[in-house]
Write a protein that holds these residues in place. Sequence first.
Motif, PDB file in Angstrom:
ATOM      1  N   TYR A  26       0.901  -1.191   0.035  1.00  0.00           N
ATOM      2  CA  TYR A  26      -0.012  -0.124   0.092  1.00  0.00           C
ATOM      3  C   TYR A  26       0.891   1.292  -0.066  1.00  0.00           C
ATOM      4  O   TYR A  26       2.051   1.169   0.575  1.00  0.00           O
ATOM      5  N   ILE A  27       0.382   2.192  -0.382  1.00  0.00           N
ATOM      6  CA  ILE A  27       1.240   3.766  -0.513  1.00  0.00           C
ATOM      7  C   ILE A  27       0.232   4.709   0.112  1.00  0.00           C
ATOM      8  O   ILE A  27      -0.874   4.731  -0.083  1.00  0.00           O
ATOM      9  N   SER A  28       1.095   5.229   0.847  1.00  0.00           N
ATOM     10  CA  SER A  28       0.200   6.370   1.495  1.00  0.00           C
ATOM     11  C   SER A  28       1.048   7.695   1.463  1.00  0.00           C
ATOM     12  O   SER A  28       2.254   7.747   1.558  1.00  0.00           O
ATOM     13  N   GLU A  29       0.504   8.869   0.872  1.00  0.00           N
ATOM     14  CA  GLU A  29       0.786  10.157   0.572  1.00  0.00           C
ATOM     15  C   GLU A  29       0.447  11.218   1.485  1.00  0.00           C
ATOM     16  O   GLU A  29      -1.019  11.289   1.565  1.00  0.00           O
ATOM     17  N   ILE A  30       1.030  12.107   2.009  1.00  0.00           N
ATOM     18  CA  ILE A  30       0.425  13.279   2.800  1.00  0.00           C
ATOM     19  C   ILE A  30       0.929  14.472   1.975  1.00  0.00           C
ATOM     20  O   ILE A  30       2.333  14.570   1.739  1.00  0.00           O
ATOM     21  N   VAL A  47       5.723  10.307   1.786  1.00  0.00           N
ATOM     22  CA  VAL A  47       5.434   8.926   1.526  1.00  0.00           C
ATOM     23  C   VAL A  47       5.530   7.757   2.099  1.00  0.00           C
ATOM     24  O   VAL A  47       6.763   7.798   2.508  1.00  0.00           O
ATOM     25  N   GLY A  48       4.653   6.914   2.288  1.00  0.00           N
ATOM     26  CA  GLY A  48       4.876   5.511   3.072  1.00  0.00           C
ATOM     27  C   GLY A  48       4.581   4.487   2.422  1.00  0.00           C
ATOM     28  O   GLY A  48       3.497   4.464   1.894  1.00  0.00           O
ATOM     29  N   LYS A  59       3.795   4.895   8.640  1.00  0.00           N
ATOM     30  CA  LYS A  59       5.055   5.215   8.090  1.00  0.00           C
ATOM     31  C   LYS A  59       4.912   6.758   7.642  1.00  0.00           C
ATOM     32  O   LYS A  59       5.770   7.723   8.183  1.00  0.00           O
ATOM     33  N   VAL A  60       4.103   7.020   6.908  1.00  0.00           N
ATOM     34  CA  VAL A  60       3.877   8.357   6.205  1.00  0.00           C
ATOM     35  C   VAL A  60       3.716   9.517   7.567  1.00  0.00           C
ATOM     36  O   VAL A  60       4.139  10.472   7.271  1.00  0.00           O
TER      37      VAL A  60
END
Length: 109
Positions: A26-30, A47-48, A59-60
């Motif tokens: 999975y990718i998470s972006e702030i 990015v996490g 992580k992000v």
Amino acid sequence: MTTILALGMIPGTRAEPQIVQCSSYYISEITLVSTADGEAGHVQTFVGFGLSAEEAERKVMGWCSHIKFDLETCLSSDRVTARNVPPEGGSGLLHFKYMKAVARMTGCD
């Protein structure tokens, strides 16, 4: 010595890294627009990656709070989390943006 060699030759006993499919990540972006420094348009992106949406978000959030030292700002920023798969109806837009980075940073196949 021969006993040790024999054990090393048995399939399944060797410690080999297990390759995880990139689509499992999975990718998470702030996206954070800073108001503290007064610069209009000062944007930071964090990015996490993780094997679950929760791990990627954790992580992000860690990166964002570590760099900005302000967890509240991170929480109120724009955040997107998606599975690392090609978009289906717009749900995986982060895939194309970070496809190579996921493989490079995680070693996935």
